[in-house]
Design a protein around this motif. Structure first.
Motif, PDB file in Angstrom:
ATOM      1  N   UNK A 134       5.849   7.751  -3.505  1.00 14.88           N
ATOM      2  CA  UNK A 134       7.227   8.297  -3.758  1.00 14.88           C
ATOM      3  C   UNK A 134       8.375   7.122  -3.519  1.00 14.88           C
ATOM      4  N   UNK A 135       8.042   6.154  -2.610  1.00 16.77           N
ATOM      5  CA  UNK A 135       9.080   5.401  -2.160  1.00 16.77           C
ATOM      6  C   UNK A 135       8.767   3.963  -3.244  1.00 16.77           C
ATOM      7  N   UNK A 136       7.992   3.835  -4.013  1.00 12.16           N
ATOM      8  CA  UNK A 136       7.958   2.772  -4.909  1.00 12.16           C
ATOM      9  C   UNK A 136       6.938   1.821  -4.405  1.00 12.16           C
ATOM     10  N   UNK A 137       5.876   2.096  -3.735  1.00  9.55           N
ATOM     11  CA  UNK A 137       4.833   1.281  -3.233  1.00  9.55           C
ATOM     12  C   UNK A 137       3.701   1.832  -3.692  1.00  9.55           C
ATOM     13  N   UNK A 138       3.434   1.617  -4.884  1.00 10.53           N
ATOM     14  CA  UNK A 138       2.494   2.306  -5.914  1.00 10.53           C
ATOM     15  C   UNK A 138       0.971   1.308  -5.613  1.00 10.53           C
ATOM     16  N   UNK A 139       1.211   0.225  -5.259  1.00  9.52           N
ATOM     17  CA  UNK A 139       0.083  -0.714  -5.380  1.00  9.52           C
ATOM     18  C   UNK A 139      -0.640  -0.273  -3.984  1.00  9.52           C
ATOM     19  N   UNK A 140       0.150  -0.294  -2.842  1.00  6.03           N
ATOM     20  CA  UNK A 140      -0.375   0.073  -1.665  1.00  6.03           C
ATOM     21  C   UNK A 140      -1.120   1.568  -1.535  1.00  6.03           C
ATOM     22  N   UNK A 141      -0.222   2.567  -2.062  1.00  8.93           N
ATOM     23  CA  UNK A 141      -0.655   3.516  -2.380  1.00  8.93           C
ATOM     24  C   UNK A 141      -1.936   3.657  -3.186  1.00  8.93           C
ATOM     25  N   UNK A 142      -2.064   3.262  -4.122  1.00  2.00           N
ATOM     26  CA  UNK A 142      -3.447   2.941  -4.937  1.00  2.00           C
ATOM     27  C   UNK A 142      -4.559   2.437  -4.138  1.00  2.00           C
ATOM     28  N   UNK A 143      -4.215   1.654  -3.339  1.00  3.12           N
ATOM     29  CA  UNK A 143      -5.502   1.097  -2.421  1.00  3.12           C
ATOM     30  C   UNK A 143      -5.858   2.171  -1.480  1.00  3.12           C
TER      31      UNK A 143
ATOM     32  N   UNK B   9      -9.460  -4.955   3.212  1.00  7.18           N
ATOM     33  CA  UNK B   9      -8.768  -6.367   2.879  1.00  7.18           C
ATOM     34  C   UNK B   9      -7.625  -6.258   1.766  1.00  7.18           C
ATOM     35  N   UNK B  10      -8.031  -5.590   0.618  1.00  7.88           N
ATOM     36  CA  UNK B  10      -7.047  -5.639  -0.454  1.00  7.88           C
ATOM     37  C   UNK B  10      -5.542  -4.972   0.273  1.00  7.88           C
ATOM     38  N   UNK B  11      -5.704  -4.127   1.039  1.00  5.46           N
ATOM     39  CA  UNK B  11      -4.570  -3.500   1.639  1.00  5.46           C
ATOM     40  C   UNK B  11      -3.798  -4.527   2.523  1.00  5.46           C
ATOM     41  N   UNK B  12      -4.418  -5.218   3.062  1.00  2.38           N
ATOM     42  CA  UNK B  12      -3.942  -6.269   4.071  1.00  2.38           C
ATOM     43  C   UNK B  12      -3.018  -7.159   3.296  1.00  2.38           C
ATOM     44  N   UNK B  13      -4.058  -7.642   2.159  1.00  5.72           N
ATOM     45  CA  UNK B  13      -3.255  -8.699   1.110  1.00  5.72           C
ATOM     46  C   UNK B  13      -2.019  -7.859   0.684  1.00  5.72           C
ATOM     47  N   UNK B  14      -1.826  -6.520   0.103  1.00  6.77           N
ATOM     48  CA  UNK B  14      -0.926  -5.853  -0.476  1.00  6.77           C
ATOM     49  C   UNK B  14       0.262  -6.054   0.616  1.00  6.77           C
TER      50      UNK B  14
ATOM     51  N   UNK C 189       7.215   0.657   5.555  1.00  8.80           N
ATOM     52  CA  UNK C 189       6.105   0.494   4.928  1.00  8.80           C
ATOM     53  C   UNK C 189       4.911  -0.159   6.206  1.00  8.80           C
ATOM     54  N   UNK C 190       5.579  -0.720   6.810  1.00 10.75           N
ATOM     55  CA  UNK C 190       4.473  -1.258   7.888  1.00 10.75           C
ATOM     56  C   UNK C 190       4.165  -0.322   8.945  1.00 10.75           C
ATOM     57  N   UNK C 191       5.191   0.780   9.240  1.00  7.10           N
ATOM     58  CA  UNK C 191       4.964   1.929  10.082  1.00  7.10           C
ATOM     59  C   UNK C 191       3.803   2.654   9.316  1.00  7.10           C
ATOM     60  N   UNK C 192       3.948   3.185   8.233  1.00  6.34           N
ATOM     61  CA  UNK C 192       3.083   3.886   7.475  1.00  6.34           C
ATOM     62  C   UNK C 192       1.682   3.200   7.600  1.00  6.34           C
ATOM     63  N   UNK C 193       1.574   1.894   7.371  1.00  4.79           N
ATOM     64  CA  UNK C 193       0.221   1.342   7.382  1.00  4.79           C
ATOM     65  C   UNK C 193      -0.170   1.214   8.751  1.00  4.79           C
TER      66      UNK C 193
END
Length: 149
Positions: A73-82, A139-144, A6-10
């Protein structure tokens, strides 16, 4: 998806956002140069710039969409939504940027055009709101991401 993935994707997303900012700068500089050629605009050169910028934005967008889908697809919907929300704002920003450039050209061509100046000011304000929205989502993404660690 493991946290380091996840960190790598971000990290990839942040790099792409930096590339997008750089591309906007090139677009703005190119437009300023184009306006400086008034009244005999160098349209062929500007048209090529617009083509190149469009291709770069398409590449960046496709890469970000891939990241968003990966995260979803890996279950990180909140991050994906942002990330999806940022993409939608970036689309609005690009449309407004094009409208602003047209408005600037109209102001250049109509030296006493108060209507044109008002339209340019309106678009600038709208663009400012979209940029604020993008920053809020970043900012929201950083918090997520922080809360997910």
């Amino acid at each position: 998806m493991r946290e380091n993935t996840v960190a790598s994707e971000i990290r990839k997303f942040n790099l792409l956002q930096e590339q997008r900012v750089h591309t906007y700068r090139l677009f703005e500089e190119g437009h300023k140069i184009y306006l400086s050629t008034s009244p005999n605009y160098d349209f062929p050169t500007f048209r090529q710039l617009v083509h190149d910028i469009t291709q770069e934005f398409k590449r960046i967008s496709a890469d970000i969409i891939a990241i968003e889908k990966n995260l979803r697809s890996s279950g990180n919907a909140a991050v994906a939504d942002t990330i999806l929300a940022i993409q939608e704002c970036e689309k609005k920003k690009l449309e407004l940027t094009a409208h602003l450039q047209l408005a600037r050209q109209m102001v250049t061509e109509c030296s006493e055009g108060e209507l044109e100046k008002m339209k340019e000011k309106e678009i600038r304000a709208e663009l400012g709101h979209v940029v604020e929205e993008i920053n809020d989502h970043l900012t929201e993404l950083r918090y997520e991401v922080y809360n997910g660690e």
